[in-house]
Design an enzyme around this catalytic site. Sequence first.
Site, PDB file in Angstrom:
ATOM      1  N   HIS A  16       0.985  -1.315   0.073  1.00  0.00           N
ATOM      2  CA  HIS A  16       0.086  -0.138  -0.050  1.00  0.00           C
ATOM      3  C   HIS A  16       0.798   1.102  -0.014  1.00  0.00           C
ATOM      4  O   HIS A  16       0.631   2.184  -0.796  1.00  0.00           O
ATOM      5  CB  HIS A  16      -1.006  -0.048   1.086  1.00  0.00           C
ATOM      6  N   LYS A  40     -15.385  -8.260   3.768  1.00  0.00           N
ATOM      7  CA  LYS A  40     -14.408  -8.178   4.899  1.00  0.00           C
ATOM      8  C   LYS A  40     -14.611  -7.966   6.198  1.00  0.00           C
ATOM      9  O   LYS A  40     -15.117  -6.805   6.237  1.00  0.00           O
ATOM     10  CB  LYS A  40     -13.061  -7.675   4.479  1.00  0.00           C
ATOM     11  N   ARG A  89      -1.907  -6.186  -8.589  1.00  0.00           N
ATOM     12  CA  ARG A  89      -0.908  -7.068  -8.220  1.00  0.00           C
ATOM     13  C   ARG A  89      -0.805  -8.177  -9.210  1.00  0.00           C
ATOM     14  O   ARG A  89      -0.105  -8.081 -10.081  1.00  0.00           O
ATOM     15  CB  ARG A  89      -1.117  -7.683  -7.076  1.00  0.00           C
ATOM     16  N   SER A 127      -2.713  -7.729   2.967  1.00  0.00           N
ATOM     17  CA  SER A 127      -2.930  -7.648   4.361  1.00  0.00           C
ATOM     18  C   SER A 127      -3.362  -8.874   5.175  1.00  0.00           C
ATOM     19  O   SER A 127      -2.885  -9.216   6.127  1.00  0.00           O
ATOM     20  CB  SER A 127      -4.223  -6.525   4.577  1.00  0.00           C
TER      21      SER A 127
HETATM   22  P1  ADP Z   1      -9.891  -3.493  -0.493  1.00  0.00           P
HETATM   23  O1  ADP Z   1     -10.800  -4.324   0.430  1.00  0.00           O
HETATM   24  O2  ADP Z   1     -10.526  -2.248  -0.960  1.00  0.00           O
HETATM   25  O3  ADP Z   1      -9.540  -4.417  -1.931  1.00  0.00           O
HETATM   26  P2  ADP Z   1      -7.175  -3.444   0.375  1.00  0.00           P
HETATM   27  O4  ADP Z   1      -6.589  -2.856   1.390  1.00  0.00           O
HETATM   28  O5  ADP Z   1      -7.007  -5.109   0.276  1.00  0.00           O
HETATM   29  O6  ADP Z   1      -8.572  -2.946   0.211  1.00  0.00           O
HETATM   30  O7  ADP Z   1      -6.537  -3.004  -1.174  1.00  0.00           O
HETATM   31  C1  ADP Z   1      -6.563  -1.570  -1.173  1.00  0.00           C
HETATM   32  C2  ADP Z   1      -5.931  -1.249  -2.658  1.00  0.00           C
HETATM   33  O8  ADP Z   1      -4.453  -1.429  -2.503  1.00  0.00           O
HETATM   34  C3  ADP Z   1      -6.411  -2.281  -3.774  1.00  0.00           C
HETATM   35  O9  ADP Z   1      -6.595  -1.437  -5.116  1.00  0.00           O
HETATM   36  C4  ADP Z   1      -5.302  -3.388  -3.868  1.00  0.00           C
HETATM   37  O10 ADP Z   1      -5.166  -3.892  -5.132  1.00  0.00           O
HETATM   38  C5  ADP Z   1      -4.259  -2.671  -3.608  1.00  0.00           C
HETATM   39  N1  ADP Z   1      -3.000  -3.166  -2.967  1.00  0.00           N
HETATM   40  C6  ADP Z   1      -3.243  -3.999  -1.808  1.00  0.00           C
HETATM   41  N2  ADP Z   1      -2.009  -4.661  -1.894  1.00  0.00           N
HETATM   42  C7  ADP Z   1      -1.245  -4.144  -2.626  1.00  0.00           C
HETATM   43  C8  ADP Z   1       0.069  -4.508  -2.932  1.00  0.00           C
HETATM   44  N3  ADP Z   1       1.114  -5.233  -2.354  1.00  0.00           N
HETATM   45  N4  ADP Z   1       0.816  -3.753  -4.250  1.00  0.00           N
HETATM   46  C9  ADP Z   1       0.109  -2.920  -4.777  1.00  0.00           C
HETATM   47  N5  ADP Z   1      -1.173  -2.738  -4.610  1.00  0.00           N
HETATM   48  C10 ADP Z   1      -1.799  -3.111  -3.510  1.00  0.00           C
END
Ligand code: ADP
Length: 157
Positions: A16, A40, A89, A127
């Site tokens: 992130h 979630k 990703r 996460s």
């Molecule tokens: P959500 O529940 O909205 O998917 P996340 O916290 O899982 O929330 O992800 C938020 C955003 O960050 C999403 O667009 C996700 O694809 C991106 N994201 C999460 N992990 C990574 C990573 N390792 N590299 C790039 N983008 C990421």
Amino acid sequence: MIALYPGSFDPITYGHLDIIERASLMFDELVVAILNNPQKQPTFDAVQRQQQIELAIAHLTNTRVTHFPGLTVDCARQHKAQVIIRGLRVLSDFEHELQMAHTNKTLAAEIETIFLATSNEYSFLSSSAVREIARLGGPIAHLVPTHVITDLKAIWA
Ligand code: ADP
């Protein structure tokens, strides 16, 4: 131009943070928005997640954090953001992300979604993986900031 980076951030990871740092260079202002994902059940409440992100982005002068109970597009409008940032990703992210981008476009035609490709070293990072490794006592110092490790340890210690 103002951009909104919405997500669950449960907790924030270096994946992130990589997206945040790169987006903060591309826009005048970046708002990181903690939103509810109905799929979630969060481990950390919104206030904890906001604190975790605030500490992680303290070095960025044009970036702030908020949490919002409603639609992403309503959050974007509230902050006058014309762009929604999402990270990609792997291929499997794409279908869901594209569907959301199209849906958001039908709700708010004036807001564009921009995808940033993950940096190679974080393409595997999520996460949920961090929470699982932490729960099982594995190393996570290369995946999340130190203060997040402390918060995770407080849950599973
Ligand atoms: P959500 O529940 O909205 O998917 P996340 O916290 O899982 O929330 O992800 C938020 C955003 O960050 C999403 O667009 C996700 O694809 C991106 N994201 C999460 N992990 C990574 C990573 N390792 N590299 C790039 N983008 C990421």
